[in-house]
Design a protein around this motif. Structure first.
Motif, PDB file in Angstrom:
ATOM      1  N   UNK A  17       0.801  -1.215   0.000  1.00 17.60           N
ATOM      2  CA  UNK A  17       0.000   0.000   0.000  1.00 17.60           C
ATOM      3  C   UNK A  17       0.834   1.264   0.000  1.00 17.60           C
ATOM      4  N   UNK A  18       2.029   1.181   0.594  1.00 11.51           N
ATOM      5  CA  UNK A  18       2.893   2.356   0.667  1.00 11.51           C
ATOM      6  C   UNK A  18       3.699   2.550  -0.607  1.00 11.51           C
ATOM      7  N   UNK A  19       4.233   1.454  -1.150  1.00 14.24           N
ATOM      8  CA  UNK A  19       5.105   1.554  -2.326  1.00 14.24           C
ATOM      9  C   UNK A  19       4.354   1.498  -3.641  1.00 14.24           C
ATOM     10  N   UNK A  20       3.134   0.965  -3.622  1.00 14.13           N
ATOM     11  CA  UNK A  20       2.388   0.807  -4.865  1.00 14.13           C
ATOM     12  C   UNK A  20       2.697  -0.483  -5.594  1.00 14.13           C
ATOM     13  N   UNK A  21       3.493  -1.367  -4.993  1.00 14.07           N
ATOM     14  CA  UNK A  21       3.788  -2.678  -5.569  1.00 14.07           C
ATOM     15  C   UNK A  21       2.666  -3.644  -5.182  1.00 14.07           C
ATOM     16  N   UNK A  25       6.971   5.241  -2.975  1.00 18.28           N
ATOM     17  CA  UNK A  25       5.611   5.170  -3.490  1.00 18.28           C
ATOM     18  C   UNK A  25       5.234   6.376  -4.324  1.00 18.28           C
ATOM     19  N   UNK A  26       5.756   7.550  -3.962  1.00 18.81           N
ATOM     20  CA  UNK A  26       5.452   8.763  -4.717  1.00 18.81           C
ATOM     21  C   UNK A  26       6.199   8.786  -6.046  1.00 18.81           C
ATOM     22  N   UNK A  27       7.506   8.534  -5.984  1.00 18.77           N
ATOM     23  CA  UNK A  27       8.330   8.548  -7.195  1.00 18.77           C
ATOM     24  C   UNK A  27       9.646   7.836  -6.877  1.00 18.77           C
TER      25      UNK A  27
END
Length: 309
Positions: free
Chosen positions: A52-56, A182-184
């Protein structure tokens, strides 16, 4: 200390104390339901801390869950229960470290496909070993840790630990680095963050919680085979629960666990043949109607002028 934070802390402690006494106030069915709620709360929270934090988006949850279950099936009668849990954590930690080294250099669709394929590969390997080497389809689990109350207490403690980990990550440099990734991720790398190391540490740590969850509930089944321990549906359920609750806060996934566990329990009992269809409908609803989950919707409304605070 901020009075609001102090009040929130007292409320959380009160909830856990109440949950500790909950099985004594119900019957066998309610205890079983509470065990399911705690199990998925642990899995969804652990999933959300990294994914959820990294987007993986990982579909390997059930791989680690199954490893924990099979560790108990193999070692449960040979070692004391605390040592069985330590062995499960060690085996799961090494596995997640190896998986992370291979997969965390991937991203997007490639990461999703690889984690799902790895889970299926692990299931097939265990299935081959059981049938060709061990000469059986599955294994019976006979350990002293099969009491529903004991399983419930362990899961409650595990949930408390994973929430404490989430609280620490929300305030630590490691958690800050995860949020930057997660942002970039490219920008985080340019800022001097060792993104591979940060992802590997967090992925391994959260995976160990999934392994322990599988180990703790394994005695509940008595009999385990690869189809039970490595059921891919579990991975999809965890993703759906975490996304429904929302991952903008470490405790957000728990909000999605309660309604969906109750829904799935009802479906399995009354409409077992329609379970996959409803699972797909729920997933589509979340993606289109609640892309940031329930928590994201509440926070978004609260940030608007005149909204609740």
């Amino acid at each position: 200390m901020n009075p609001r934070r102090l009040l929130a802390g007292v409320a959380i402690v009160g909830v856990f104390v109440a949950l500790g006494f909950a099985p004594a106030l119900g019957n066998d069915y309610t205890t079983s339901l509470l065990i399911n709620l705690l199990l998925y709360a642990v899995l969804a929270t652990a999933w959300g801390l990294f994914c959820g934090t990294t987007g993986y988006i990982s579909l390997a949850t059930v791989a680690f869950f199954g490893v924990g279950s099979y560790t108990v099936a193999v070692l449960g009668e040979q070692l004391p229960w605390p040592l069985v849990l330590l062995a499960a954590a060690a085996i799961g930690g090494v596995l997640s470290l190896l998986v992370g080294l291979v997969t965390l250099r991937l991203s997007g669709t490639y990461f999703v496909i690889f984690t799902f394929g790895m889970t299926e590969l692990l299931r097939q390997v265990v299935n081959w070993y059981e049938s060709k080497i061990a000469g059986s389809v599955g294994r019976y689990v006979f350990v002293d840790a099969s009491s529903p109350g004991f399983i419930y207490g362990q899961l409650l403690a595990l949930l408390a630990l994973v929430l404490l980990l989430g609280w620490w990550l929300s305030r630590s440099r490691l958690g800050f680095a995860l949020r930057l990734i997660g942002e970039d991720e490219q920008a985080a790398r340019h800022c001097g963050i060792d993104t591979t190391r940060v992802k590997l540490i967090t992925f391994t740590g959260t995976s160990v919680f999934m392994v322990l969850a599988g180990a703790i509930v394994a005695p509940r089944w008595t009999y385990i085979d690869p189809a039970i321990a490595f059921n891919a549906i579990v991975s999809f359920q965890v993703v759906i629960m975490a996304l429904l609750g929302g991952t903008t806060r470490f405790w957000g996934p728990v909000l999605g666990v309660v309604p969906l566990v109750l829904l799935f329990e009802t479906l399995v009992k009354y409409f077992p043949n329609h379970f996959p269809i409803v699972l797909g409908v729920v997933f589509l609803f979340i993606v289109y109607a609640l892309p940031r989950g329930v928590l994201g919707l509440v926070l978004e409304r609260g940030s608007k002028p005149g909204g609740p605070r």
